[in-house]
Design an enzyme around this catalytic site. Structure first.
Site, short mmCIF file in Angstrom:
data_model
loop_
_atom_site.label_atom_id
_atom_site.label_comp_id
_atom_site.label_asym_id
_atom_site.label_seq_id
_atom_site.Cartn_x
_atom_site.Cartn_y
_atom_site.Cartn_z
N HIS A 138 -30.83 51.22 64.49
CA HIS A 138 -30.25 50.94 65.92
C HIS A 138 -31.12 49.88 66.64
CE1 HIS A 138 -27.64 51.76 69.28
NE2 HIS A 138 -28.95 51.62 69.95
N HIS A 178 -21.63 53.16 71.53
CA HIS A 178 -22.09 54.45 71.85
C HIS A 178 -21.41 55.48 71.11
CE1 HIS A 178 -24.95 56.12 75.18
NE2 HIS A 178 -25.48 55.41 74.63
#
Length: 745
Positions: A50, A96
């Site tokens: 990430h 998300h």
């Protein structure tokens, strides 16, 4: 004095922070010693997929990020382009996904909050939000629940903070049942003098943390986004942040007031990996270091350890570097907005992140190791062995389960093709009073106060074509975004992307990534559009089954005069209907194929970039010249659905005689391909009779094929010789699809 260093971590401890044994050993070798638990947690977060992009970064280097209008490209919080007269546009899209799967309201809400902070961290005022979401089929109650809660979270945050949600894209497919996708895009405006970068400089300058107090929410959020979901996913619920849009509104206004102030050196959103990433990245960009004393960080919970403070992803926090001696001036601004601020550290000359807990040094990591010390990965890739047989299949030869009319109505009542009012009526898309065209059309259009020009924006995905050919499917998403801007008269400026994939350690997924990024690079270059920002979301995988490749493209363009932007609805009976672009019968990867055949097979639509460019230029000229009564991109659902959408939006029927000769040996599904095939590069337009010659002249000047289809008017929608449905039935089907599912509860 540094704390004692423990033994090497166990495999379970490494898995918790998404770090491999080889990566741990590499870090230890570079550091010349073992890492203590705090250092290990910080390193795991920064080396996670990430934060590090260790798998995707080698591929993303193919993307061209420079251009005449580009001010800042990838590497900052958001990309920036020049709108002229010292006005800049900042924008970015991010995912998300994992948080939204296990805590839909807060997962979606904090995704919106995070992308807002990315934009105002640049000194830009957010003016618009868009979203791109994917869920499983809505006949499942769990999917309806998650979807409803995600929409609630998006609306809650955007509505409360006062930024309009002006557009988006929603798609439902069983492939996303275990891994929903929630991608949020934000667009902002900034004066050039207010542009801020996330760079630390000036040893001795104080580092400030402003906004919410730090809690235990969001710890390991970055690593959570870098692993697969499984049956234990609910145990990760504490890794989902909790949002407060009212606090963020104050934070937004205070930061924008501070931007341009001589005391401000650098500004960074405190997002993924919390203080660790925000401080490390700011310092590394500036070639300096930062020392943080966690004892100075205000907390909302007792007994928090340095580990928890440094890795918390509590929302609504910003990290600032300010000029030494100007702390009080900066604090006065935050005090006016009732925001708490702490001086938590200082810039140091040594290029390292140094963590203190009062007088005790608890961690020291060189930034070269923490930010750049990871090894880039290129896992093995393999083209799917069954791909050739799937591509060779002919969707037109499959027997149709329904009549043309029933197929048409089923498509219109599909949540993917029907109206999305159920979603966007929950969003305030007029707040700020600048929205000229909001949700429900091809692209949103916003005015720029004090100017005649405006912004157009859209977000588009590849749907099912990318599952057949990731390279072609991604390129088709770029082409659709260009068409969506063209029908409102907008010239593309730059694009942002969110690339959603499964587990890259699966060779077929890695191949999908290579192909999709290659397709994005080729298409963006061919269309002359720089890629200025983006996000990659991997490990969208549940117990070994991943999502199909799902590249999302956000495109921003400039409209010379917002007053002449054209809508999709037919406006007057008697107007003539034309198809600009090629005719086609390509059913592969289409929505009809999903509903009727339940498979993904065949060759996806051909993309002719040269033809797309001239057609888009012709449409822009026609819209800007006020020649067209309506203009609509012909995409999902094909010609039949596009025609029905224009009829429904205008409340007028149409009679179309589609001038395609039936082949002497037509395949079984030829008529279905004519109506529902999703051939690329087409526009459905209407024009007043006295402007037909001008339409023809513009199209001829650009060398674009133009085909007369029929006339606006009547109470039905008829495609001569093939199918006819009542306008009332079409309207009812479109309005009842998504809303009908959601009314089930």
């Amino acid at each position: 004095m540094t704390q004692a260093v423990p033994e090497a971590p166990t495999q379970a401890e490494l898995r918790e922070i998404a770090l491999t044994r080889a990566e741990y050993e590499s870090a230890s070798a570079q550091l010349g010693r073992a890492l203590n638990p705090l250092e290990l947690g910080m390193l795991g977060a920064m080396w996670s997929e990430h934060c590090s992009y260790k798998t995707s970064k080698p591929l993303l280097r193919q993307l061209r990020s420079t251009g005449a209008r580009v001010v800042l490209g990838p590497g900052e919080n958001a990309g920036v382009v020049d709108l002229g007269d010292d006005l800049l546009c900042c924008f970015k899209i991010e995912s998300h996904n994992h948080p939204s799967a296990i805590e839909p309201v807060q997962g979606a809400a904090t995704g919106v909050g995070g992308i807002l902070r990315d934009v105002f961290a640049m000194g830009a005022r957010p003016v618009a939000l868009l979203d791109a979401i994917r869920f499983g089929d809505l006949d499942q109650s769990l999917q309806r629940h998650r979807f409803a809660r995600v929409v609630e979270g998006i609306g809650f945050y955007g509505n409360c903070i006062g930024v309009p949600t002006v557009g988006g894209e929603t798609y439902f497919d069983s492939a996303y049942s275990d891994n929903c996708l929630v991608n949020a895009m934000c667009v902002g405006l900034a004066e050039r003098s207010q542009l801020v970068r996330a760079v630390a400089s000036g040893p001795g300058n104080p580092v400030m943390l402003v906004g919410a107090d730090t809690g235990r929410d969001g710890i390991h959020g970055a690593t959570f986004a870098s692993v697969q979901l499984d049956e234990s996913a609910d145990e990760r619920r504490p890794a989902v942040q909790v949002g407060n849009p009212y606090l963020e509104k104050c934070l937004l206004e205070a930061c924008l007031e501070l931007c341009g102030h001589p005391a401000l050196v650098g500004l960074q959103d405190c997002g993924a990996a919390g203080l660790t990433s925000s401080c490390a990245e700011m310092a590394h960009r500036g070639g300096v270091g930062i020392e943080i004393d966690v004892a100075r960080v205000s907390r909302r919970e007792l007994g928090m350890s340095p580990y928890q403070v440094m890795l918390s992803e509590s929302q609504e926090r910003m990290v600032l570097v300010v000029e030494s001696g100007q702390e009080d001036a900066v604090r006065q601004i935050f005090d006016r907005w009732d925001l708490h601020s702490d001086i938590i550290g200082r810039v140091i000359s040594e290029p390292e992140l140094r963590i203190l807990d009062g007088p005790v040094r608890v961690a020291t990591l060189p930034l070269g190791i923490l930010v750049d010390g990871f090894a880039e990965r290129r896992p093995p890739s393999r083209r799917p062995i069954d791909l050739d047989s799937r591509l060779a299949a002919d969707p037109l030869s499959s027997p149709a389960p329904w009549s043309l009319e029933e197929s048409w109505l089923r498509l219109l009542s599909s949540p993917n093709c029907g109206e999305t009012r159920w979603i966007f009526r929950q969003y305030d898309h007029q707040v700020g009073d600048d929205t000229v065209r909001g949700p429900g059309g091809d692209a949103a259009v916003l005015r720029i106060k004090g100017r005649s020009d405006g912004l157009a924006m859209t977000v588009d995905g590849a749907h099912r074509s990318a599952a057949l050919d990731p390279r072609q499917g991604t390129a088709l998403a770029v082409a659709e975004a260009v068409r969506n801007l063209a029908v409102v008269g907008a010239e593309p400026l730059a694009l942002t992307n969110c690339l959603n994939f499964g587990d890259p350690d699966q060779p077929e997924v890695m191949w999908q990534m290579e192909e999709a990024v290659g397709g994005l690079a080729e298409a963006a270059l061919a269309f002359g559009i720089p890629v200025v920002s983006g996000n990659v979301s991997l490990y969208n995988d549940f117990q070994g089954t991943g999502i199909p490749p799902t590249p999302m493209v956000g495109l921003v363009g400039q409209v010379p005069a917002v007053a002449v932007s054209t809508g999709l609805g037919f406006r007057a009976a008697g107007d003539q209907i034309y198809l600009i672009g090629p005719a086609g019968v390509e059913l592969a990867g289409s929505e009809y194929q999903r509903l009727a055949q339940g498979a993904v097979m065949g060759t996806p639509p051909h993309l002719d970039v040269a033809a797309e460019l001239v057609a888009a230029a012709a449409i822009r000229d026609l819209v800007r010249g006020s020649v067209l009564s309506s203009a609509h991109d012909c995409s999902l659902g094909g010609l039949a659905v596009t025609l029905a959408e224009s009829c429904i939006a205008g409340g007028l029927g149409a009679v179309v005689d589609f001038p395609l000769a039936i082949p002497s040996q037509a395949p079984t599904g030829w008529a279905w391909g004519v109506l529902f095939g999703e051939t690329s590069g087409r526009y459905l337009v209407s024009v007043a009779p006295d402007l037909i010659d001008l339409l023809a002249a513009v199209c001829q000047g650009h060398g674009v094929p133009v085909m007369k289809l029929g006339v606006v008017g009547g109470s039905s929608i008829s495609i001569g010789g093939l199918a006819e449905i009542a306008l009332e039935a079409a309207t009812r089907a479109s309005a009842g699809g998504l809303a009908g599912f959601m009314e089930r509860g």
